[in-house]
Design a protein around this motif. Sequence first.
Motif, short mmCIF file in Angstrom:
data_model
loop_
_atom_site.label_atom_id
_atom_site.label_comp_id
_atom_site.label_asym_id
_atom_site.label_seq_id
_atom_site.Cartn_x
_atom_site.Cartn_y
_atom_site.Cartn_z
N PHE A 329 0.80 -1.22 0.00
CA PHE A 329 0.00 0.00 0.00
C PHE A 329 0.84 1.28 0.00
N LYS A 330 2.12 1.17 -0.33
CA LYS A 330 3.01 2.32 -0.25
C LYS A 330 2.50 3.50 -1.09
N ALA A 331 1.94 3.20 -2.26
CA ALA A 331 1.47 4.28 -3.14
C ALA A 331 0.30 5.04 -2.54
N LEU A 332 -0.42 4.42 -1.60
CA LEU A 332 -1.57 5.07 -0.96
C LEU A 332 -1.21 5.73 0.36
N CYS A 333 0.01 5.52 0.82
CA CYS A 333 0.39 5.97 2.16
C CYS A 333 0.73 7.46 2.17
N PRO A 334 0.15 8.22 3.09
CA PRO A 334 0.46 9.66 3.15
C PRO A 334 1.92 9.94 3.49
N ALA A 335 2.61 8.99 4.11
CA ALA A 335 4.03 9.21 4.42
C ALA A 335 4.87 9.27 3.16
N PHE A 336 4.33 8.78 2.04
CA PHE A 336 5.05 8.78 0.77
C PHE A 336 4.29 9.56 -0.30
N GLY A 337 3.46 10.50 0.15
CA GLY A 337 2.74 11.36 -0.78
C GLY A 337 1.46 10.79 -1.33
N GLY A 338 1.03 9.64 -0.83
CA GLY A 338 -0.19 9.01 -1.32
C GLY A 338 -1.43 9.52 -0.59
N THR A 339 -2.58 9.16 -1.13
CA THR A 339 -3.86 9.54 -0.54
C THR A 339 -4.67 8.29 -0.23
N PRO A 340 -4.90 7.99 1.04
CA PRO A 340 -5.70 6.80 1.38
C PRO A 340 -7.12 6.94 0.85
N PRO A 341 -7.76 5.82 0.52
CA PRO A 341 -9.16 5.90 0.07
C PRO A 341 -10.07 6.31 1.22
N GLU A 342 -11.23 6.78 0.87
CA GLU A 342 -12.21 7.11 1.90
C GLU A 342 -12.68 5.83 2.57
N ILE A 343 -12.76 5.85 3.88
CA ILE A 343 -13.18 4.66 4.62
C ILE A 343 -14.65 4.37 4.32
N PRO A 344 -14.99 3.15 3.95
CA PRO A 344 -16.39 2.81 3.66
C PRO A 344 -17.29 3.08 4.87
N ALA A 345 -18.51 3.46 4.60
CA ALA A 345 -19.46 3.77 5.67
C ALA A 345 -19.65 2.55 6.56
N GLY A 346 -19.54 2.75 7.85
CA GLY A 346 -19.77 1.68 8.82
C GLY A 346 -18.62 0.71 8.99
N ALA A 347 -17.53 0.88 8.21
CA ALA A 347 -16.44 -0.09 8.25
C ALA A 347 -15.71 -0.09 9.59
N VAL A 348 -15.53 1.09 10.17
CA VAL A 348 -14.81 1.17 11.45
C VAL A 348 -15.61 0.48 12.54
N GLU A 349 -16.90 0.75 12.60
CA GLU A 349 -17.73 0.15 13.64
C GLU A 349 -17.81 -1.37 13.48
N ARG A 350 -17.92 -1.84 12.23
CA ARG A 350 -17.98 -3.29 12.00
C ARG A 350 -16.68 -3.98 12.40
N SER A 351 -15.56 -3.35 12.10
CA SER A 351 -14.26 -3.99 12.31
C SER A 351 -13.74 -3.85 13.74
N ILE A 352 -14.01 -2.69 14.36
CA ILE A 352 -13.42 -2.39 15.66
C ILE A 352 -14.47 -2.28 16.76
N GLY A 353 -15.73 -2.05 16.38
CA GLY A 353 -16.77 -1.89 17.39
C GLY A 353 -16.79 -0.51 18.00
N VAL A 354 -16.22 0.46 17.30
CA VAL A 354 -16.14 1.84 17.79
C VAL A 354 -16.73 2.77 16.74
N VAL A 355 -17.54 3.73 17.19
CA VAL A 355 -18.08 4.73 16.28
C VAL A 355 -17.11 5.91 16.25
N PRO A 356 -16.59 6.26 15.07
CA PRO A 356 -15.65 7.38 14.99
C PRO A 356 -16.28 8.68 15.47
N ALA A 357 -15.45 9.52 16.07
CA ALA A 357 -15.92 10.82 16.53
C ALA A 357 -16.34 11.66 15.33
N ALA A 358 -17.39 12.44 15.51
CA ALA A 358 -17.89 13.27 14.41
C ALA A 358 -16.88 14.36 14.06
#
Length: 358
Positions: A329-358
């Motif tokens: 994923f180096k090409a997507l990494c901000p440390a190397f000038g990349g831009t990560p994709p937008e996180i899919p809706a609900g993906a954080v809560e499904r994977s981690i069980g946490v609702v991201p702060a607004a």
Amino acid sequence: MTDHPAGGSSCGGSRSAHRSRVGGSVDGRVGGPAYARGVTVQHLDQDSPDVSPDLGVTVDDAVETVIEVAVEDAAAETVEARPPSRPGLSPSRANDFLQCPQLFRFRVIDRLPEPPSSAAARGTLVHAVLEHLFDLPAPERTLAAAHGLLPDQWATLLERSPQIGELFAEPADLAEWLTSAEALLATYFTLEDPTRIEPRERELLVSTDLDEGGPLLRGIIDRVDVAPNGWVRVVDYKTGRSPRAGFESSALFQMRFYAYVIWRTRGVLPKRLQLEYLGDGVILTHEPTEIEMATVEARVRSIWAGIEDAARTGDWRPRTSKLCDWCSFKALCPAFGGTPPEIPAGAVERSIGVVPAA
């Protein structure tokens, strides 16, 4: 360090690992000298220090880390290919977060696909052969038989992951790759005599809940041996080279993690944790303690707390190291000038069980 009659080691609290040459015939009993003559065995102390994965890492360390993670992911793909029903954590994913939170995000939350590699595919193939080798009657578990299993296991791997076939442009490339797999299997037979081992379980999926909240801990163990006296040995095959002395923390964390899950689910603490490195013919062993299991639990809780905090704040800050040169994923990494994709809706809560702060 002295050897116990049962084949264990007394390490006297030293913080360094010890390497020794072990003679004698192969013995498949748990806790016994289950090594061929002249095998290098490294007994790790109970208080071997944890070392950050980006401290002093070499190119070889980086390559072996990438291979190890890819092989473990392939073994777990039937479990992790579908969205998790509840938050979970495996040793590989825990090490991902310690190595680089951004890498953890790409793999666990974004679930981005990664291209295959010939080294990782070879590791998966060798693991499959060693699993099925023990389907044969004990006297038939020879090196020739192991080599004979390669074509069918390669066909199975190719059917499951057709894209692996694209790694080999010419038949000669495939033949050379299969020959390298044969060499790894030959090394295995210098470490153990499979005709004298009867595994209790192979490719064992283990999982347990943490008390008072936390993720579902899960993993896949290559082999579990149980002796007549009830002693348990947990064995993991590595197709890369063994880590340098003082840099065993990642592999040791994985095995301690497995020991903790077995201890929690079965009420039995494994007598020995054993990693077999087919890349250089080294066996690494460790004898866990119940006190150590409390440390493992605290470590896992600390890692998960860090993951939850990153999920809540959205701060998946990349951590650069030599491992970045092998990151898919180096090409997507901000440390190397990349831009990560937008996180899919609900993906954080499904994977981690946490609702991201607004």
